[in-house]
Write a protein that holds these residues in place. Structure first.
Motif: not given
Ligand SMILES: Cc1cc2nc3c(=O)[nH]c(=O)nc-3n(C[C@H](O)[C@H](O)[C@H](O)COP(=O)(O)OP(=O)(O)OC[C@H]3O[C@@H](n4cnc5c(N)ncnc54)[C@H](O)[C@@H]3O)c2cc1C
Ligand code: SF4
Lengths: 427, 126
Positions: A258, A120-123, A260-263, A298, A118
């Motif tokens: 960044l 990552c997204r920005e912090r 990781p996108e971990n929901e 991710v 998935m």
């Protein structure tokens, strides 16, 4: 719907994993991507510098993605766009993937194996503790990148960037070329978070100043940003009174790294690594849940897409071996511990009976070290000592473990990866 | 450069993201020794930086009737560093009709550099 393998995310990691799994014989697989095109974050990274290791030429992000997308089409690997995975559960060895898509609504796919890809997204860090109004003109660097590179719009004319992550550096050059004035890049830490080459070709080339150990302490403007105030910070990262400087500008970009996108990984309950923000994995890139693999951003944030593709191919191959039941006996995984200057390692354990002849271990250091050595030890023996002119947190490092070497150690308890420093730099 | 004919100069190679630190020893204004590069591209890079610095330029061109309003482009080879600004200006005037594909030429011989500008993403009709 039932599938042998479901891959969540159609970025470079998901694509390389899918291709490798297909090449290893997985017929029944599906890639799920929430965006309207395959390729992930590479679609907005229009600068060059991708793929030198993999293709021996310097490609732009969309071109690099294009090579993999072509292979996916060639091999007729099925994928679904505009399809978002919203829940992930596991019952014994069956995984339930809940997806949503405009045409088909909400439904479930049962999968025997899953690869998490998935990205990552920005912090948002850094943005949070700036007091004052929230006028228009504050963007994350990645959002600005999407605006400029995919929609052809400029976020502003006079710009200050907080954070020296790669996206911020690349956007500094991009917006300068498009006619904006980038007045300053301020970095809270005493070192840059981005690649050296980006400091040279994105800032130095255009005379854009980079101020290390500086942060934004105030934003002025009611409707739109009118100025930001930057100040120097001390060793504890606290602003030094009297060092404030007000800089007129209409836009503030935040490039604070960044995450990781971990929901989804969390809802699945896989064991997470608090340092990377990604799942813990063994040498086959399998998480603590059987048959659930992870690769790419991710798992841990990469600077080099070539390594993402390599890692993802490994995950695809291992998922195929898991599905065909051809994995050799699971012995005992030796934990790999990151100590002395090393922040984490991926993987975090290695099973000698199952590993290939060599195993790449990737990691990051927590500070800048000059003339240091990376040391790998096991059972009181130094397996490797690799000299390094410079080690920096912004650059991922790697060491290679050899099975033959590990097999010679009787009853190994753990492998440690550490930095032996000769001197420590602060720039 | 001129003031230190016998000098040591430090570079960060930008040819790939490894970013090797390269040291060049100069003698009588000529390169005596290059150290620190992991591969030959690094030696080539510093030699060019000292004589004829070049960069690959990436930017956008406008697309008409496409699924996206713009398409990314790059110079097919590097161009002299002092031509970057002119190159970007030349690209501003370009409009292509969708669809475009990776490798399509957006501008020939940009600013007299002998280098073409090519499209770097597929953009379909909108
Ligand atoms: C600004 C920037 C500059 C870079 N520069 C370079 C460079 O010069 N050279 C280089 O080699 N590398 C560079 N990189 C690094 C490289 O681009 C990344 O490491 C790589 O793209 C990571 O791939 P990924 O597949 O893990 O993640 P991504 O590319 O982020 O892909 C993840 C995909 O998963 C999808 N997704 C997420 N959640 C879901 C869900 N729930 N359901 C369905 N789909 C989902 C997303 O939409 C996305 O398409 C750069 C990265 C950035 C951000
Ligand atoms: S010398 Fe070679 S390996 Fe090192 S940065 Fe340059 S191109 Fe990359």
């Amino acid at each position: 719907m039932e599938k042998d393998l479901v891959i969540i995310g159609g970025g470079p990691a998901g694509l390389a994993a899918a291709i490798a799994a297909r090449e290893a014989g997985v017929e029944d697989l599906l890639v799920l991507e929430r965006d309207s095109r395959l390729g992930g974050i590479l679609n907005q990274c229009i600068h060059n510098g991708f793929g030198l290791h993999t293709f021996k030429e310097e490609l732009t992000g969309p071109e690099y993605a294009g090579r993999y997308i072509e292979k996916v089409l060639e091999q007729k690997i099925p994928y679904k766009l505009n399809t978002m995975v919203i829940d992930l559960e596991a019952e014994e060895s069956r995984k339930k993937v809940t997806v949503m898509n405009r045409e088909e609504g909400l439904y479930q796919i049962e999968a025997r194996a899953v690869i998490l890809a998935m990205g990552c997204r920005e912090r948002a860090r850094g943005a949070l503790n700036i007091p004052g109004y929230r006028p228009a003109g504050i963007y994350s660097a990645g959002t600005a990148q999407r605006y400029v590179n995919m929609e052809g719009r400029m976020p502003g004319k006079e710009i200050v960037i907080l954070g020296s992550g790669d996206i911020g550096l690349i956007m500094a050059r991009r917006m300068t070329l498009e006619g904006a004035k980038v007045k300053l890049v301020a970095e809270l830490q005493p070192y840059s978070g981005g690649l050296k080459r980006n400091i040279v070709q994105c800032l130095d080339d255009f005379g854009i100043p980079l101020k290390l150990s500086h942060t934004v302490v105030d934003i002025k403007g009611k409707e739109r940003v009118e100025s930001v105030t930057v100040a120097r910070v001390d060793e504890n990262l606290k602003p030094v009174p009297g060092s404030e400087e007000e800089i007129p500008c209409d836009t503030l970009l935040l490039s604070c790294g960044l995450l990781p996108e971990n929901e989804l990984s969390e809802t699945l309950g896989v064991k997470m690594n608090p340092v990377t923000g990604g799942p813990e994995v063994d040498e086959s890139l399998e998480t603590s849940r059987e048959g659930v693999f992870a690769c790419g951003n991710v798992l841990h944030v990469h600077d080099l897409v070539d390594y993402v593709s390599q890692e993802a191919a490994q995950a695809g191959k291992n998922a195929a071996a898991y599905l065909s039941g051809s994995r050799s006996g699971q012995g005992r995984g030796i934990p790999i511990r990151a100590v002395q200057g090393v922040r984490y390692t991926v993987p975090s354990s290695v099973d000698v009976s199952r590993m290939e002849e060599t195993q790449v271990v990737r990691f990051r250091v927590g500070n800048v070290f000059r003339n240091a050595a990376i040391e790998v030890s096991c059972g009181g023996k130094i397996l490797k000592s690799q000299k390094k002119q410079i080690l920096a947190p912004g650059e991922m490092e790697q060491v290679i473990l050899k099975r033959a070497e590990l097999e010679q150690i009787e009853d190994p308890e753990e492998i440690t990866v550490s930095v032996r420093a000769e001197s420590r730099g602060r720039d | 450069m001129g003031e230190h004919r016998n000098a040591t100069r430090e570079f960060v190679c930008i040819r790939c993201p490894l970013g090797c630190n390269i040291t060049v020893d100069m003698e009588d204004g000529k390169i005596r020794e290059i150290t620190g590069n992991t591969c030959p591209r690094g030696a080539d890079y510093v030699t060019k930086e000292l004589t004829d610095p070049r960069r690959t330029v990436t930017s956008l061109v406008r697309i008409e009737g496409g699924e996206l309003p713009v398409a990314p482009v790059k110079t097919a080879a590097d161009i002299p560093k002092d031509k970057i600004g002119d190159c970007i200006k030349a690209l501003k005037g370009i409009r292509l009709a969708a669809p475009v594909r990776i490798g399509d030429v957006a501008a020939e011989n940009v600013c007299g550099t002998g280098v073409d500008v090519v499209v770097t993403a597929n953009v379909g009709k909108g």
